[in-house]
Write a protein that holds these residues in place. Structure first.
Motif, PDB file in Angstrom:
ATOM      1  N   PRO A 154      -0.018 -66.476  27.463  1.00  0.00           N
ATOM      2  CA  PRO A 154      -1.287 -66.137  26.801  1.00  0.00           C
ATOM      3  C   PRO A 154      -1.684 -64.665  26.957  1.00  0.00           C
ATOM      4  CG  PRO A 154      -1.512 -68.220  27.964  1.00  0.00           C
ATOM      5  CD  PRO A 154      -0.179 -67.640  28.356  1.00  0.00           C
ATOM      6  N   CYS A 155      -1.307 -64.039  28.070  1.00  0.00           N
ATOM      7  CA  CYS A 155      -1.610 -62.607  28.244  1.00  0.00           C
ATOM      8  C   CYS A 155      -0.800 -61.755  27.273  1.00  0.00           C
ATOM      9  CB  CYS A 155      -1.319 -62.177  29.678  1.00  0.00           C
ATOM     10  SG  CYS A 155      -2.425 -62.901  30.888  1.00  0.00           S
ATOM     11  N   TRP A 156       0.484 -62.103  27.086  1.00  0.00           N
ATOM     12  CA  TRP A 156       1.323 -61.370  26.139  1.00  0.00           C
ATOM     13  C   TRP A 156       0.834 -61.576  24.711  1.00  0.00           C
ATOM     14  CZ3 TRP A 156       3.698 -57.543  27.973  1.00  0.00           C
ATOM     15  CH2 TRP A 156       4.341 -57.584  29.207  1.00  0.00           C
ATOM     16  N   VAL A 157       0.418 -62.797  24.404  1.00  0.00           N
ATOM     17  CA  VAL A 157      -0.097 -63.086  23.060  1.00  0.00           C
ATOM     18  C   VAL A 157      -1.315 -62.221  22.782  1.00  0.00           C
ATOM     19  CG1 VAL A 157      -1.180 -64.842  21.605  1.00  0.00           C
ATOM     20  CG2 VAL A 157       0.808 -65.436  22.989  1.00  0.00           C
ATOM     21  N   GLN A 158      -2.241 -62.203  23.731  1.00  0.00           N
ATOM     22  CA  GLN A 158      -3.452 -61.406  23.549  1.00  0.00           C
ATOM     23  C   GLN A 158      -3.121 -59.920  23.423  1.00  0.00           C
ATOM     24  OE1 GLN A 158      -6.448 -62.630  22.883  1.00  0.00           O
ATOM     25  NE2 GLN A 158      -6.996 -60.521  22.448  1.00  0.00           N
TER      26      GLN A 158
ATOM     27  N   SER B 168      10.895 -57.679  20.825  1.00  0.00           N
ATOM     28  CA  SER B 168      11.309 -58.332  22.074  1.00  0.00           C
ATOM     29  C   SER B 168      10.176 -59.141  22.688  1.00  0.00           C
ATOM     30  CB  SER B 168      11.801 -57.293  23.085  1.00  0.00           C
ATOM     31  OG  SER B 168      12.961 -56.667  22.629  1.00  0.00           O
ATOM     32  N   LEU B 169       8.990 -58.557  22.730  1.00  0.00           N
ATOM     33  CA  LEU B 169       7.838 -59.277  23.265  1.00  0.00           C
ATOM     34  C   LEU B 169       7.538 -60.518  22.431  1.00  0.00           C
ATOM     35  CD1 LEU B 169       5.338 -56.421  24.157  1.00  0.00           C
ATOM     36  CD2 LEU B 169       6.444 -57.986  25.750  1.00  0.00           C
ATOM     37  N   LEU B 170       7.583 -60.363  21.136  1.00  0.00           N
ATOM     38  CA  LEU B 170       7.285 -61.476  20.239  1.00  0.00           C
ATOM     39  C   LEU B 170       8.273 -62.626  20.422  1.00  0.00           C
ATOM     40  CD1 LEU B 170       5.618 -62.652  17.945  1.00  0.00           C
ATOM     41  CD2 LEU B 170       7.019 -61.364  16.355  1.00  0.00           C
ATOM     42  N   LEU B 171       9.559 -62.296  20.512  1.00  0.00           N
ATOM     43  CA  LEU B 171      10.576 -63.335  20.624  1.00  0.00           C
ATOM     44  C   LEU B 171      10.569 -64.030  21.979  1.00  0.00           C
ATOM     45  CD1 LEU B 171      13.522 -61.633  18.745  1.00  0.00           C
ATOM     46  CD2 LEU B 171      12.055 -63.497  17.950  1.00  0.00           C
ATOM     47  N   ALA B 172       9.921 -63.430  22.968  1.00  0.00           N
ATOM     48  CA  ALA B 172       9.834 -64.048  24.292  1.00  0.00           C
ATOM     49  C   ALA B 172       8.691 -65.057  24.386  1.00  0.00           C
ATOM     50  CB  ALA B 172       9.666 -62.972  25.363  1.00  0.00           C
ATOM     51  N   LEU B 173       7.850 -65.103  23.366  1.00  0.00           N
ATOM     52  CA  LEU B 173       6.697 -65.999  23.374  1.00  0.00           C
ATOM     53  C   LEU B 173       7.084 -67.407  22.934  1.00  0.00           C
ATOM     54  CD1 LEU B 173       4.039 -63.687  21.702  1.00  0.00           C
ATOM     55  CD2 LEU B 173       4.260 -64.231  24.134  1.00  0.00           C
TER      56      LEU B 173
ATOM     57  N   ASP C 106       1.742 -67.831  14.993  1.00  0.00           N
ATOM     58  CA  ASP C 106       0.432 -67.210  14.755  1.00  0.00           C
ATOM     59  C   ASP C 106       0.561 -65.717  14.465  1.00  0.00           C
ATOM     60  OD1 ASP C 106      -0.756 -69.658  15.213  1.00  0.00           O
ATOM     61  OD2 ASP C 106      -1.333 -69.193  17.282  1.00  0.00           O
ATOM     62  N   ILE C 107       1.334 -65.030  15.281  1.00  0.00           N
ATOM     63  CA  ILE C 107       1.460 -63.581  15.130  1.00  0.00           C
ATOM     64  C   ILE C 107       2.207 -63.238  13.843  1.00  0.00           C
ATOM     65  CG2 ILE C 107       2.527 -61.517  16.122  1.00  0.00           C
ATOM     66  CD1 ILE C 107       1.774 -62.706  18.886  1.00  0.00           C
ATOM     67  N   LEU C 108       3.271 -63.971  13.551  1.00  0.00           N
ATOM     68  CA  LEU C 108       4.013 -63.709  12.314  1.00  0.00           C
ATOM     69  C   LEU C 108       3.173 -64.019  11.079  1.00  0.00           C
ATOM     70  CD1 LEU C 108       7.515 -65.019  13.411  1.00  0.00           C
ATOM     71  CD2 LEU C 108       6.906 -62.647  12.891  1.00  0.00           C
ATOM     72  N   SER C 109       2.326 -65.041  11.161  1.00  0.00           N
ATOM     73  CA  SER C 109       1.421 -65.344  10.040  1.00  0.00           C
ATOM     74  C   SER C 109       0.446 -64.202   9.813  1.00  0.00           C
ATOM     75  CB  SER C 109       0.646 -66.632  10.320  1.00  0.00           C
ATOM     76  OG  SER C 109       1.506 -67.727  10.383  1.00  0.00           O
ATOM     77  N   ASP C 110      -0.120 -63.678  10.900  1.00  0.00           N
ATOM     78  CA  ASP C 110      -1.025 -62.529  10.786  1.00  0.00           C
ATOM     79  C   ASP C 110      -0.306 -61.336  10.174  1.00  0.00           C
ATOM     80  OD1 ASP C 110      -2.999 -64.052  11.968  1.00  0.00           O
ATOM     81  OD2 ASP C 110      -2.798 -63.101  13.948  1.00  0.00           O
ATOM     82  N   TRP C 111       0.937 -61.115  10.602  1.00  0.00           N
ATOM     83  CA  TRP C 111       1.727 -59.988  10.093  1.00  0.00           C
ATOM     84  C   TRP C 111       1.955 -60.119   8.589  1.00  0.00           C
ATOM     85  CZ3 TRP C 111       7.130 -60.516   8.694  1.00  0.00           C
ATOM     86  CH2 TRP C 111       7.727 -59.317   8.328  1.00  0.00           C
ATOM     87  N   MET C 112       2.263 -61.321   8.134  1.00  0.00           N
ATOM     88  CA  MET C 112       2.531 -61.521   6.709  1.00  0.00           C
ATOM     89  C   MET C 112       1.274 -61.366   5.862  1.00  0.00           C
ATOM     90  SD  MET C 112       5.241 -64.554   6.385  1.00  0.00           S
ATOM     91  CE  MET C 112       6.191 -65.004   7.780  1.00  0.00           C
TER      92      MET C 112
END
Length: 112
Positions: free
Chosen positions: A6-10, A51-56, A63-69
């Motif tokens: 959750p810290c990396w996500v934030q 790298s950070l994204l793929l470690a989640l 969620d993050i990829l949806s925001d990116w798109m």
């Protein structure tokens, strides 16, 4: 650094919008002034974010990829590599789940 997911996500959800807004400003200023000292190392930043994204966990990646798109600034950082890997992992996980369910469904129960 070891931090819970959750810290990396934030962290990513905070930094990505910042990068989307600040990168064009830095580029524009750098185009005007060749001695502009604040340049973003695009390759390093790109690799770090992917790298950070793929470690989640997968749901957080979603969620993050949806925001990116949904953003207009999908050019940088380019998360298409992370998206492709996420798609492959998702398909593989779904296939393993279906195979597991098939095995469970095909087992015979013997009563003794």
């Amino acid at each position: 650094m070891i931090l819970p997911a959750p810290c990396w996500v934030q962290s990513l959800k905070t930094w990505l919008p910042y990068i989307w807004k600040i990168k064009p400003l830095l580029d524009a200023e750098g185009d005007k002034d060749t001695n502009f000292p604040y340049k973003m190392d695009e390759d390093l930043c790109q690799r770090a974010i992917v790298s950070l994204l793929l470690a989640l966990p997968s749901n957080d990646q979603t969620d993050i990829l949806s925001d990116w798109m949904e953003t207009e600034q999908v050019n940088y950082p380019d998360l298409s590599e992370a998206f492709e890997i996420w798609c492959c992992r998702t398909k593989s996980a779904k296939r393993r789940l279906m195979e597991g369910l098939d095995r469970v469904g095909n087992t015979t129960i013997s009563l003794r």
